[in-house]
Structures are given as C-alpha cells and as structure tokens.
Design a protein around this motif. Sequence first.
Motif, PDB file in Angstrom:
ATOM      1  N   UNK A   1      36.255  40.800  39.195  1.00 27.37           N
ATOM      2  CA  UNK A   1      35.433  40.319  39.739  1.00 27.37           C
ATOM      3  C   UNK A   1      35.991  38.925  38.572  1.00 27.37           C
ATOM      4  N   UNK A   2      36.222  38.848  37.293  1.00 31.64           N
ATOM      5  CA  UNK A   2      36.289  38.141  36.526  1.00 31.64           C
ATOM      6  C   UNK A   2      37.622  37.956  36.663  1.00 31.64           C
ATOM      7  N   UNK A   3      38.707  38.729  36.964  1.00 28.32           N
ATOM      8  CA  UNK A   3      40.411  38.549  37.106  1.00 28.32           C
ATOM      9  C   UNK A   3      40.235  37.302  38.786  1.00 28.32           C
ATOM     10  N   UNK A   4      39.785  37.768  39.421  1.00 26.82           N
ATOM     11  CA  UNK A   4      40.123  37.164  40.802  1.00 26.82           C
ATOM     12  C   UNK A   4      38.823  35.851  40.786  1.00 26.82           C
ATOM     13  N   UNK A   5      37.863  35.535  40.346  1.00 29.00           N
ATOM     14  CA  UNK A   5      37.391  34.293  40.529  1.00 29.00           C
ATOM     15  C   UNK A   5      37.634  33.482  40.370  1.00 29.00           C
ATOM     16  N   UNK A   6      37.922  32.911  41.553  1.00 28.75           N
ATOM     17  CA  UNK A   6      38.879  31.876  42.200  1.00 28.75           C
ATOM     18  C   UNK A   6      38.169  30.060  41.381  1.00 28.75           C
ATOM     19  N   UNK A   7      37.038  30.286  41.550  1.00 30.47           N
ATOM     20  CA  UNK A   7      36.512  29.535  40.223  1.00 30.47           C
ATOM     21  C   UNK A   7      37.098  28.496  39.066  1.00 30.47           C
ATOM     22  N   UNK A   8      37.861  29.557  38.175  1.00 28.23           N
ATOM     23  CA  UNK A   8      37.688  29.122  37.214  1.00 28.23           C
ATOM     24  C   UNK A   8      38.930  28.676  36.734  1.00 28.23           C
ATOM     25  N   UNK A   9      38.912  27.800  35.902  1.00 30.54           N
ATOM     26  CA  UNK A   9      40.380  26.413  36.490  1.00 30.54           C
ATOM     27  C   UNK A   9      40.656  26.813  34.867  1.00 30.54           C
TER      28      UNK A   9
ATOM     29  N   UNK B   1      54.602  28.238  36.750  1.00 29.54           N
ATOM     30  CA  UNK B   1      53.234  28.216  36.284  1.00 29.54           C
ATOM     31  C   UNK B   1      52.082  28.951  36.495  1.00 29.54           C
ATOM     32  N   UNK B   2      52.255  30.188  37.096  1.00 24.17           N
ATOM     33  CA  UNK B   2      51.769  31.385  37.378  1.00 24.17           C
ATOM     34  C   UNK B   2      51.868  32.413  35.879  1.00 24.17           C
ATOM     35  N   UNK B   3      52.934  32.359  35.379  1.00 17.63           N
ATOM     36  CA  UNK B   3      53.260  33.017  34.880  1.00 17.63           C
ATOM     37  C   UNK B   3      52.827  32.549  33.102  1.00 17.63           C
ATOM     38  N   UNK B   4      52.485  33.244  31.884  1.00 15.00           N
ATOM     39  CA  UNK B   4      51.974  32.821  31.311  1.00 15.00           C
ATOM     40  C   UNK B   4      52.693  33.879  29.914  1.00 15.00           C
TER      41      UNK B   4
ATOM     42  N   UNK C   1      47.742  34.415  36.056  1.00 11.27           N
ATOM     43  CA  UNK C   1      46.772  33.419  36.678  1.00 11.27           C
ATOM     44  C   UNK C   1      46.371  34.529  37.359  1.00 11.27           C
ATOM     45  N   UNK C   2      45.288  35.175  37.042  1.00 10.02           N
ATOM     46  CA  UNK C   2      45.029  36.065  38.463  1.00 10.02           C
ATOM     47  C   UNK C   2      43.594  35.623  39.278  1.00 10.02           C
ATOM     48  N   UNK C   3      43.637  35.391  38.828  1.00 10.43           N
ATOM     49  CA  UNK C   3      42.819  33.438  40.064  1.00 10.43           C
ATOM     50  C   UNK C   3      42.756  33.442  40.263  1.00 10.43           C
ATOM     51  N   UNK C   4      44.071  32.752  40.748  1.00 15.39           N
ATOM     52  CA  UNK C   4      44.554  32.342  41.447  1.00 15.39           C
ATOM     53  C   UNK C   4      45.145  33.195  42.389  1.00 15.39           C
ATOM     54  N   UNK C   5      45.411  34.542  42.237  1.00 18.60           N
ATOM     55  CA  UNK C   5      46.537  35.412  42.796  1.00 18.60           C
ATOM     56  C   UNK C   5      46.574  36.785  43.351  1.00 18.60           C
ATOM     57  N   UNK C   6      45.050  36.881  42.291  1.00 20.48           N
ATOM     58  CA  UNK C   6      45.131  38.496  42.931  1.00 20.48           C
ATOM     59  C   UNK C   6      43.280  38.424  43.782  1.00 20.48           C
ATOM     60  N   UNK C   7      43.620  39.173  44.659  1.00 25.26           N
ATOM     61  CA  UNK C   7      41.863  39.612  45.047  1.00 25.26           C
ATOM     62  C   UNK C   7      41.543  41.186  44.145  1.00 25.26           C
ATOM     63  N   UNK C   8      40.180  40.799  44.192  1.00 27.38           N
ATOM     64  CA  UNK C   8      39.037  41.764  43.278  1.00 27.38           C
ATOM     65  C   UNK C   8      39.361  43.936  43.047  1.00 27.38           C
ATOM     66  N   UNK C   9      40.846  44.116  44.120  1.00 25.19           N
ATOM     67  CA  UNK C   9      41.484  45.173  43.932  1.00 25.19           C
ATOM     68  C   UNK C   9      43.445  44.995  43.007  1.00 25.19           C
ATOM     69  N   UNK C  10      42.930  43.160  42.253  1.00 25.08           N
ATOM     70  CA  UNK C  10      44.184  43.835  41.493  1.00 25.08           C
ATOM     71  C   UNK C  10      45.154  43.489  42.883  1.00 25.08           C
TER      72      UNK C  10
END
Length: 438
Positions: free
Chosen positions: A382-390, A153-156, A316-325
């Motif tokens: 930041x967008x890629x690693x913004x954990x608030x993104x649903x 469920x983390x790969x689309x 699903x980067x926001x769940x997986x990555x930090x802000x340096x990818x």
Amino acid sequence: ANYISVIGAGLAGCEAAWQIAKRGIKVKLYEMKPVSFSPAHNLDTFAELVCSNSLRSNQLENAVGLLKEEMRLLDSLIMKCADKTKVPAGGALAVDREEFSKLVTEYIKNNENIEVIHEEVKEIPKEGITIIATGPLTSESLAKAIENMIGNNYLYYLDAAAPIVTFDSIDMSKAFKAARYGKGTDDYINCPMTKEEYEAFWEQLVNAQVADVKEFEKDMVFEGCMPVERMAKRGIDTLRFGPLKPVGLINPSTGKEAYAVVQLRQDNTSGTLYNMVGFQTQLKWPEQKRVFRMIPGLENAEFVRYGVMHRNTFINSPKLLDSVYRLKDKPNIYFAGQITGVEGYVESASSGLVAGINASMDMLNKDNVVFPTTTAIGGLSRYISDKNIQNFQPMNVNFGLMDGLEVKIRDKRKRNYEISMRALNVIKNIILNFTVEI
Ligand code: FAD
C-alpha cells in the motif's frame, strides 16, 4: 508469449521466478552476472547479499520478523534458503552469504519451468508479461529504457532520504502543528528551539560521525539535496536561514516565533509517519538517533527509517504502480525489489513474491491477490502505491504501514505481537480460501 520474463536474479527476481514456476508457468529469468557485474556485486551466483549478511529481526514483535513469517507461509524461496543456511545471530536471522546464494541458485537452476539466460537486458521485452527486478544498481542502458517507458522525472538514481519517525513518538506538548504564515492547513509538525538548544544541537551535528561512503559513490554529486550536516558546516546560522527557518511559525504556547524550528511533514495517508524536512544525511544511524533526539519534541522519537544518501535506482512507484507492483498504464509490466522503493533484502523479496503471484494470476486469467493492510506484505505494497504520497522515498517495512488494532494496548511489544498474530491469521485465510493454489 507462453512464458513470463523476469529480469534480474537478485532477491526479488529469484522469489518472483519461484512463485511463477511453482504455479506451472514457464519463466525466462535474465541475469547479467557473470557477464557483467554492478559495482557492488561479486559472486557468480544469484540472490547476492551485497552488504550485511543479516536479514534483520526474526521476531514477531518486529515488523520485519512478521514479514518473514508471512513469506514462510506463502512458500517463499528466499526464506526457505535463508532458514536452511542461517548462522547464530541472537534474535536476528543472519545467513552464510555464499551458502545462501548457492542454495537459491540451485533451486532456480533445478526447476524445470525456469530457463536462465545470462545476458544484460538493455530493452524491455515487447511481448508477454515482464517483471523488472534489476535492483538499486540497475545497469545503465536498462535504466534508460525504463526511463523512456515511464517518462522523465519518474526514475531516481539517488536515495537522499530524511529520517522518518512515528507520530506516536513525537512529544506534542513541545511540538505544535502549523503551516508557515498560517497558510493552508496545519500540515506540519514544528519543533521549536531556543538559542541554547539550537547551538548545542549544531555543535553535535557538525561533529557527528559520518557513514562510510562506497568507492563508487565518492564522486556522486548532490544536486539540490545537500546532507544536513554538510550544510551546517558552512556556518552556525546556515540552517536557521535554510530548513530550520523559524519565520512565520508562531508557537501557540508562547505566541512567538522560536529561534529555529525543525519541521516534520506527514509521510503517509493515515498520518502515523512523519519525515524530517531537509534532514537528508550521511550520519551513521546511531549518530542520527543521538543527535536528532536533541531536538525538542523528538527526545523519544522512534525512527522507522534513518536518513541515507547513496546510489539507488528507483521509480516513483506511488505515481506508477498499483498495489500488486504492476504498472497502472501498462499492465503487462511489473516491477519488483528495491527498484520499486521498498528498502532492504526481505522487503525486496516480499515484493518479488507479490509480483510473482500476481503475474501468474494474470497469465492464468484469475483474480489478483491483493494483500490487505492488516498484513506486513500488504502494508508495504500500500505504501508503495499510495498515490497521496508527494515526496516518495524508499521504505523499510514497519508497523506504521499497517492498520492499528481496535483495542488499545499500551505495551509496544505486546501490541506488535497482537498485530502480528492477526496478520498471520489473515494470510492463512487467504491461502485457505484461494481457488488456485497460492
Ligand atoms: P539485487 O539483489 O541487486 O538484484 C538485481 C539483480 O539484477 C542483480 O543480480 C544484477 O546483477 C541484475 N541486473 C541488473 N541490471 C540488469 C540487466 N540490465 N540485465 C540483467 N540483469 C541485471 N539491504 C539490506 O537489507 N541490508 C543491507 O546491508 C544492504 N546493503 C546494501 C548495500 C548496497 C551497496 C546497496 C546498493 C544496497 C543495499 N541494500 C541492503 C538494499 C537492498 O536490500 C539490496 O540491494 C537488495 O539486494 C535488493 O534486492 P533486489 O532483488 O531488488 O536487487
């Protein structure tokens, strides 16, 4: 290991390899071409532009123009080669695609720190630091290996995204904030439609022009995310019983429910961006602008991302990555490029640049370089690693991802230009104050 592995010699992978090699670290760069090709790749050489030969705007009033300039300051290989192979294109930067790809390949192959290995990688390397940059058409076996590593469920595999508009461009004298049946906070922006407005909109929607679908995407199945125009074709009221359902949404200016309601959902933490709920679409981009601007409140909507539906492998980067990818759970693994959910050639290269610099810093035991959100590079990461993104969907760079100015400037071009000047100063200071050459 005394080297860093980079998988995929596309826009992101070549940039990452370059950024590592220039810091004196050895790189093993794996590329499956010409042994095996994705359905969209044709050239034997690296950093292939699979569709348009344009890298979009080259101007500082435009966020992708700023991103380019930030990358030039940071000695980007992709920008260097693009500038050297450009063809006339007004305010945009377009390139001779074969010359561009050839030049990138030469720089990579002539670099003594980079070893190129032509093979399809099917497993994630067990040792050392790895950057996975295999793009939107990552080969199947590697995609499976990635899925096994990060969890189901983390790969689309499909990018079915609705358009995103800026909050500032929504006419809030027509739209209103509310949640259905008053439940929860007023999370949604609602655009109410009268019967006449709805019917006129429906008429244009079902007759609008659809984009060309690539041969390899013809058989794609749409599980649970049908394009809005296709749903509309089922009948005039189908949308009113689906995503445009008006029940439970009281318009405060009339005290009543409307005939139909288009809902927009907040898309980023700062609330500058909103996505159109249920509006994944295959309409051509100018058609989206024309038809969706018929919706009350969206007459002047600024689209920072259009709706798309095409094959696109991303995590699903926001769940997986930090802000340096970098994977939060496995800090020896980085991702870069379109597979992280950045969208576009330049954006892909920019994430390769950040991943390459930071993988080098890890290798050298130095502090990471986190680009602040006053910069385009930093706003995107930041967008890629913004954990608030649903509901994460791929994103082009845009000013909505960056911090606003403290002073209000009404004129948009002037405002954007000031944001860009500020960003370039920030990047120059990062370079000046850095202990290791970056
Ligand atoms: P890529 O440039 O695709 O590079 C990935 C590389 O990894 C490829 O060379 C591939 O051969 C290799 N690879 C894959 N799997 C493996 C493996 N297992 N082992 C070894 N190597 C592997 N963006 C735009 O800005 N403008 C456009 O016009 C545009 N058109 C697009 C059209 C299509 C059909 C697609 C799919 C995407 C398009 N994009 C466009 C989106 C995106 O910007 C590009 O796909 C961009 O090339 C992504 O860069 P990348 O480095 O992430 O991946």
